[in-house]
Scaffold this motif. Structure first.
Motif, PDB file in Angstrom:
ATOM      1  N   VAL A   1       0.879  -1.203   0.287  1.00  0.00           N
ATOM      2  CA  VAL A   1       0.658  -0.210  -0.037  1.00  0.00           C
ATOM      3  C   VAL A   1       0.418   1.332   0.175  1.00  0.00           C
ATOM      4  O   VAL A   1       0.979   1.887  -0.257  1.00  0.00           O
ATOM      5  CB  VAL A   1      -0.967  -0.284   1.259  1.00  0.00           C
ATOM      6  CG1 VAL A   1      -1.465   1.588   1.524  1.00  0.00           C
ATOM      7  CG2 VAL A   1      -1.899  -0.801   1.105  1.00  0.00           C
ATOM      8  N   GLU A   2       2.316   1.204   0.780  1.00  0.00           N
ATOM      9  CA  GLU A   2       2.367   2.786   0.919  1.00  0.00           C
ATOM     10  C   GLU A   2       3.349   2.766  -0.307  1.00  0.00           C
ATOM     11  O   GLU A   2       3.755   3.467  -0.985  1.00  0.00           O
ATOM     12  CB  GLU A   2       3.978   2.298   2.377  1.00  0.00           C
ATOM     13  CG  GLU A   2       3.674   2.593   3.629  1.00  0.00           C
ATOM     14  CD  GLU A   2       2.785   3.542   4.099  1.00  0.00           C
ATOM     15  OE1 GLU A   2       3.255   4.336   3.085  1.00  0.00           O
ATOM     16  OE2 GLU A   2       2.201   3.651   4.495  1.00  0.00           O
ATOM     17  N   GLU A   3       4.109   1.545  -0.918  1.00  0.00           N
ATOM     18  CA  GLU A   3       4.596   1.205  -2.454  1.00  0.00           C
ATOM     19  C   GLU A   3       3.084   2.371  -3.626  1.00  0.00           C
ATOM     20  O   GLU A   3       4.074   3.109  -4.609  1.00  0.00           O
ATOM     21  CB  GLU A   3       5.162  -0.147  -2.638  1.00  0.00           C
ATOM     22  CG  GLU A   3       6.156   0.389  -2.404  1.00  0.00           C
ATOM     23  CD  GLU A   3       6.878  -1.527  -2.774  1.00  0.00           C
ATOM     24  OE1 GLU A   3       6.436  -2.160  -3.496  1.00  0.00           O
ATOM     25  OE2 GLU A   3       7.607  -2.182  -2.145  1.00  0.00           O
ATOM     26  N   ALA A   4       2.322   1.799  -3.741  1.00  0.00           N
ATOM     27  CA  ALA A   4       1.283   2.208  -4.219  1.00  0.00           C
ATOM     28  C   ALA A   4       1.078   4.051  -4.277  1.00  0.00           C
ATOM     29  O   ALA A   4       0.540   4.676  -4.992  1.00  0.00           O
ATOM     30  CB  ALA A   4      -0.090   1.966  -4.817  1.00  0.00           C
ATOM     31  N   LEU A   5       0.869   4.358  -2.639  1.00  0.00           N
ATOM     32  CA  LEU A   5       0.462   5.531  -2.466  1.00  0.00           C
ATOM     33  C   LEU A   5       2.048   6.373  -3.364  1.00  0.00           C
ATOM     34  O   LEU A   5       1.654   7.675  -3.381  1.00  0.00           O
ATOM     35  CB  LEU A   5       0.769   5.852  -0.632  1.00  0.00           C
ATOM     36  CG  LEU A   5      -0.386   5.409  -0.327  1.00  0.00           C
ATOM     37  CD1 LEU A   5      -0.656   5.401   1.211  1.00  0.00           C
ATOM     38  CD2 LEU A   5      -1.708   5.962  -1.014  1.00  0.00           C
ATOM     39  N   GLN A   6       2.810   6.358  -2.378  1.00  0.00           N
ATOM     40  CA  GLN A   6       4.334   6.936  -3.070  1.00  0.00           C
ATOM     41  C   GLN A   6       4.170   7.068  -4.887  1.00  0.00           C
ATOM     42  O   GLN A   6       4.883   8.108  -5.705  1.00  0.00           O
ATOM     43  CB  GLN A   6       5.146   6.000  -3.095  1.00  0.00           C
ATOM     44  CG  GLN A   6       5.926   6.206  -0.895  1.00  0.00           C
ATOM     45  CD  GLN A   6       7.091   5.818  -0.980  1.00  0.00           C
ATOM     46  OE1 GLN A   6       7.754   4.600  -1.332  1.00  0.00           O
ATOM     47  NE2 GLN A   6       7.108   5.314   0.694  1.00  0.00           N
ATOM     48  N   ARG A   7       4.132   6.015  -5.140  1.00  0.00           N
ATOM     49  CA  ARG A   7       4.264   5.582  -6.627  1.00  0.00           C
ATOM     50  C   ARG A   7       2.979   6.452  -7.650  1.00  0.00           C
ATOM     51  O   ARG A   7       2.765   7.914  -8.069  1.00  0.00           O
ATOM     52  CB  ARG A   7       3.477   4.819  -7.367  1.00  0.00           C
ATOM     53  CG  ARG A   7       4.926   3.572  -8.296  1.00  0.00           C
ATOM     54  CD  ARG A   7       4.727   2.326  -8.816  1.00  0.00           C
ATOM     55  NE  ARG A   7       3.721   1.458  -8.257  1.00  0.00           N
ATOM     56  CZ  ARG A   7       3.400   0.973  -6.958  1.00  0.00           C
ATOM     57  NH1 ARG A   7       4.429   0.199  -6.622  1.00  0.00           N
ATOM     58  NH2 ARG A   7       2.108  -0.282  -7.305  1.00  0.00           N
TER      59      ARG A   7
ATOM     60  N   ALA B   1       1.669   9.499  -5.923  1.00  0.00           N
ATOM     61  CA  ALA B   1       2.264  10.900  -5.232  1.00  0.00           C
ATOM     62  C   ALA B   1       3.418  11.412  -6.613  1.00  0.00           C
ATOM     63  O   ALA B   1       3.396  12.253  -7.077  1.00  0.00           O
ATOM     64  CB  ALA B   1       2.814  10.457  -4.155  1.00  0.00           C
ATOM     65  N   GLU B   2       4.027  10.659  -6.243  1.00  0.00           N
ATOM     66  CA  GLU B   2       4.988  10.925  -7.915  1.00  0.00           C
ATOM     67  C   GLU B   2       4.740  11.195  -9.346  1.00  0.00           C
ATOM     68  O   GLU B   2       4.832  12.132 -10.133  1.00  0.00           O
ATOM     69  CB  GLU B   2       6.213   9.669  -7.724  1.00  0.00           C
ATOM     70  CG  GLU B   2       6.923   9.620  -7.193  1.00  0.00           C
ATOM     71  CD  GLU B   2       7.862   8.003  -6.987  1.00  0.00           C
ATOM     72  OE1 GLU B   2       7.568   6.967  -8.184  1.00  0.00           O
ATOM     73  OE2 GLU B   2       8.596   7.778  -6.038  1.00  0.00           O
ATOM     74  N   ASN B   3       3.521  10.561  -9.734  1.00  0.00           N
ATOM     75  CA  ASN B   3       2.752  10.820 -10.827  1.00  0.00           C
ATOM     76  C   ASN B   3       2.479  11.712 -10.722  1.00  0.00           C
ATOM     77  O   ASN B   3       1.787  12.348 -11.664  1.00  0.00           O
ATOM     78  CB  ASN B   3       1.704   9.690 -11.028  1.00  0.00           C
ATOM     79  CG  ASN B   3       2.424   7.939 -11.540  1.00  0.00           C
ATOM     80  OD1 ASN B   3       3.888   8.196 -12.312  1.00  0.00           O
ATOM     81  ND2 ASN B   3       1.393   7.229 -11.263  1.00  0.00           N
ATOM     82  N   ARG B   4       1.158  12.151  -9.740  1.00  0.00           N
ATOM     83  CA  ARG B   4       1.014  13.166  -9.457  1.00  0.00           C
ATOM     84  C   ARG B   4       1.805  14.661 -10.062  1.00  0.00           C
ATOM     85  O   ARG B   4       1.079  15.712 -10.509  1.00  0.00           O
ATOM     86  CB  ARG B   4       0.043  13.177  -7.495  1.00  0.00           C
ATOM     87  CG  ARG B   4      -1.414  13.088  -7.999  1.00  0.00           C
ATOM     88  CD  ARG B   4      -1.829  13.153  -6.869  1.00  0.00           C
ATOM     89  NE  ARG B   4      -1.940  13.195  -5.856  1.00  0.00           N
ATOM     90  CZ  ARG B   4      -0.896  12.412  -5.211  1.00  0.00           C
ATOM     91  NH1 ARG B   4      -2.757  11.306  -5.155  1.00  0.00           N
ATOM     92  NH2 ARG B   4      -0.634  12.108  -3.648  1.00  0.00           N
ATOM     93  N   ALA B   5       2.679  14.381  -9.155  1.00  0.00           N
ATOM     94  CA  ALA B   5       4.009  15.378  -9.433  1.00  0.00           C
ATOM     95  C   ALA B   5       4.591  15.452 -10.842  1.00  0.00           C
ATOM     96  O   ALA B   5       4.738  17.019 -11.002  1.00  0.00           O
ATOM     97  CB  ALA B   5       5.780  14.998  -8.047  1.00  0.00           C
ATOM     98  N   ILE B   6       4.587  14.581 -11.377  1.00  0.00           N
ATOM     99  CA  ILE B   6       4.616  14.409 -12.452  1.00  0.00           C
ATOM    100  C   ILE B   6       3.496  15.203 -14.137  1.00  0.00           C
ATOM    101  O   ILE B   6       3.886  16.028 -14.660  1.00  0.00           O
ATOM    102  CB  ILE B   6       5.139  12.530 -13.096  1.00  0.00           C
ATOM    103  CG1 ILE B   6       6.678  12.473 -13.159  1.00  0.00           C
ATOM    104  CG2 ILE B   6       5.411  13.258 -14.950  1.00  0.00           C
ATOM    105  CD1 ILE B   6       6.851  10.973 -13.069  1.00  0.00           C
ATOM    106  N   SER B   7       1.899  14.938 -13.886  1.00  0.00           N
ATOM    107  CA  SER B   7       1.070  15.437 -14.192  1.00  0.00           C
ATOM    108  C   SER B   7       1.177  17.148 -14.195  1.00  0.00           C
ATOM    109  O   SER B   7       0.649  17.862 -15.223  1.00  0.00           O
ATOM    110  CB  SER B   7       0.567  14.820 -14.077  1.00  0.00           C
ATOM    111  OG  SER B   7       0.582  13.462 -14.269  1.00  0.00           O
TER     112      SER B   7
END
Length: 81
Positions: free
Chosen positions: A66-72, A74-80
């Motif tokens: 779950v933590e890994e999915a949340l981090q991914r 957040a990274e995708n939102r930052a890139i977008s």
């Protein structure tokens, strides 16, 4: 890959290697068989024997995913943005 840490047995004082997934659970000293609760010092990762110790030790593998999915996410939102 199993992350382990060392903790001193409160009865005999010898160092015991413990899997990080057992933090908060009763464990037995392999030397004197005394039982104690596995506790890792959150600020001291020097006893960890893996080079890529996570920021927080999550005993439940599902929670780690779950933590890994949340981090991914957040990274995708930052890139977008």
């Amino acid at each position: 890959m199993t992350i382990r840490f060392t903790q001193s047995c409160p009865t005999c004082g010898r160092r015991v290697q413990i899997r990080a997934s057992l933090i908060g659970y009763n464990v037995a000293c392999q030397h004197c068989n005394a039982e104690f609760v596995a506790e890792a010092d959150a600020d001291d990762h020097s006893s960890m024997n893996e080079s890529n110790v996570p920021r927080a030790i999550v005993p439940d593998p599902l929670m780690a995913r779950v933590e890994e999915a949340l981090q991914r996410a957040a990274e995708n939102r930052a890139i977008s943005s």
